[in-house]
Design a protein around this motif. Structure first.
Motif, mmCIF file in Angstrom:
data_model
loop_
_atom_site.group_PDB
_atom_site.id
_atom_site.type_symbol
_atom_site.label_atom_id
_atom_site.label_comp_id
_atom_site.label_asym_id
_atom_site.label_seq_id
_atom_site.Cartn_x
_atom_site.Cartn_y
_atom_site.Cartn_z
ATOM 1 N N GLY A 111 0.781 -1.307 -0.165
ATOM 2 C CA GLY A 111 -0.096 -0.031 -0.070
ATOM 3 C C GLY A 111 0.734 1.283 -0.004
ATOM 4 N N LYS A 112 1.948 1.085 0.184
ATOM 5 C CA LYS A 112 2.989 2.207 0.032
ATOM 6 C C LYS A 112 2.778 3.209 -0.936
ATOM 7 C CE LYS A 112 8.016 3.294 0.895
ATOM 8 N NZ LYS A 112 9.148 2.665 0.986
ATOM 9 N N ASN A 113 2.881 2.622 -2.274
ATOM 10 C CA ASN A 113 2.867 3.556 -3.499
ATOM 11 C C ASN A 113 1.459 3.643 -4.080
ATOM 12 O OD1 ASN A 113 5.610 3.887 -3.349
ATOM 13 N ND2 ASN A 113 6.028 1.799 -3.938
ATOM 14 N N ALA A 114 0.410 3.135 -3.473
ATOM 15 C CA ALA A 114 -0.813 3.316 -4.120
ATOM 16 C C ALA A 114 -1.157 4.796 -4.130
ATOM 17 C CB ALA A 114 -1.954 2.819 -2.890
ATOM 18 N N ASP A 115 -1.795 5.018 -5.401
ATOM 19 C CA ASP A 115 -2.285 6.434 -5.809
ATOM 20 C C ASP A 115 -3.840 6.606 -4.960
ATOM 21 O OD1 ASP A 115 -3.172 8.667 -6.699
ATOM 22 O OD2 ASP A 115 -3.092 8.083 -8.807
ATOM 23 N N PRO A 116 -3.657 7.506 -3.924
ATOM 24 C CA PRO A 116 -4.965 7.657 -3.203
ATOM 25 C C PRO A 116 -5.883 8.010 -4.112
ATOM 26 C CG PRO A 116 -3.042 8.919 -2.287
ATOM 27 C CD PRO A 116 -2.666 8.342 -3.590
ATOM 28 N N SER A 117 -5.876 8.776 -5.070
ATOM 29 C CA SER A 117 -7.091 9.158 -6.032
ATOM 30 C C SER A 117 -7.582 8.124 -6.865
ATOM 31 C CB SER A 117 -6.659 10.253 -6.977
ATOM 32 O OG SER A 117 -5.635 9.674 -7.980
ATOM 33 N N LEU A 162 -8.096 5.009 -5.342
ATOM 34 C CA LEU A 162 -8.687 4.120 -4.259
ATOM 35 C C LEU A 162 -10.028 4.267 -4.241
ATOM 36 C CD1 LEU A 162 -5.725 4.304 -1.567
ATOM 37 C CD2 LEU A 162 -6.060 2.734 -3.626
ATOM 38 N N PRO A 163 -10.765 3.293 -3.985
ATOM 39 C CA PRO A 163 -12.090 3.326 -3.830
ATOM 40 C C PRO A 163 -12.917 4.105 -2.447
ATOM 41 C CG PRO A 163 -11.504 1.152 -3.068
ATOM 42 C CD PRO A 163 -10.401 1.889 -3.565
ATOM 43 N N PHE A 164 -11.953 4.382 -1.401
ATOM 44 C CA PHE A 164 -12.137 5.090 -0.183
ATOM 45 C C PHE A 164 -10.915 6.150 0.088
ATOM 46 C CE2 PHE A 164 -12.764 0.761 0.773
ATOM 47 C CZ PHE A 164 -11.490 0.480 1.318
ATOM 48 N N GLN A 165 -11.228 7.059 0.529
ATOM 49 C CA GLN A 165 -10.121 8.102 0.886
ATOM 50 C C GLN A 165 -9.803 8.148 2.563
ATOM 51 O OE1 GLN A 165 -8.503 9.188 -1.760
ATOM 52 N NE2 GLN A 165 -9.925 8.034 -3.028
ATOM 53 N N THR A 166 -10.932 8.025 3.270
ATOM 54 C CA THR A 166 -10.757 8.209 4.861
ATOM 55 C C THR A 166 -10.987 6.955 5.439
ATOM 56 O OG1 THR A 166 -13.140 8.682 4.945
ATOM 57 C CG2 THR A 166 -11.724 10.521 4.451
ATOM 58 N N LYS A 167 -10.410 7.084 6.653
ATOM 59 C CA LYS A 167 -10.957 5.747 7.637
ATOM 60 C C LYS A 167 -12.294 5.345 7.607
ATOM 61 C CE LYS A 167 -7.668 7.285 10.739
ATOM 62 N NZ LYS A 167 -6.872 7.163 11.954
#
Length: 148
Positions: A67-73, A75-80
């Motif tokens: 998950g280190k290099n995952a592109d946050p944009s 991903l299916p969710f952005q917050t906890k």
């Protein structure tokens, strides 16, 4: 005819209320679960134990580091909170409570593998990557020694 209109209107209003209660209820439960888990992990010192387990288990560390290099944009969710809502949709509350109590009491390698299999069977690759990204951020980015 008047009775039929009143009946249809009542059914529509009740349906909209049920949908609203479902979404609001899910959001409230997700927020409460997230707050409870975070507070409990931090106050009991379990977060340090988890960091130590990640540090001592190269397989687990490698899994989380995906998950280190995952592109946050992407991903299916952005917050906890969004992640918690997604998990609540995939798992029922009793399953999540069972997982929490197992994690609190310590998990054997077989139980960890069973948990991983369950997660992989119920979550999509993107959802799993998003959880890895959150785990990396919480465990490794805040305390660099956990993933070294």
């Amino acid at each position: 005819m008047r009775f039929l209109k009143a009946l249809i209107t009542t059914v529509i209003v009740l349906g909209l209320l049920a949908i609203g209660v479902y979404f609001i209820g899910t959001n409230l439960i997700a927020d409460q679960v997230m707050d409870k888990v975070t507070t409990e992990l931090e106050s009991s010192g379990q977060m340090d134990v988890i960091r130590q387990e990640v540090k001592n288990d190269p397989e687990l560390r490698a899994f989380i580091e995906e998950g280190k290099n995952a592109d946050p944009s992407k991903l299916p969710f952005q917050t906890k909170e969004e992640a918690t809502r997604a998990l609540l949709k995939k798992f029922n509350v009793s399953e999540l409570n069972e997982l929490q109590s197992q994690a609190r009491n310590g998990m054997t390698a077989a139980e960890q593998q069973q948990l991983m299999n369950k997660l992989q069977s119920r979550l999509s690759e993107e959802e799993l990557l998003a959880l890895k990204a959150f785990a990396y951020k919480e465990l490794c980015a805040t305390d660099g020694t956990a993933c070294q």
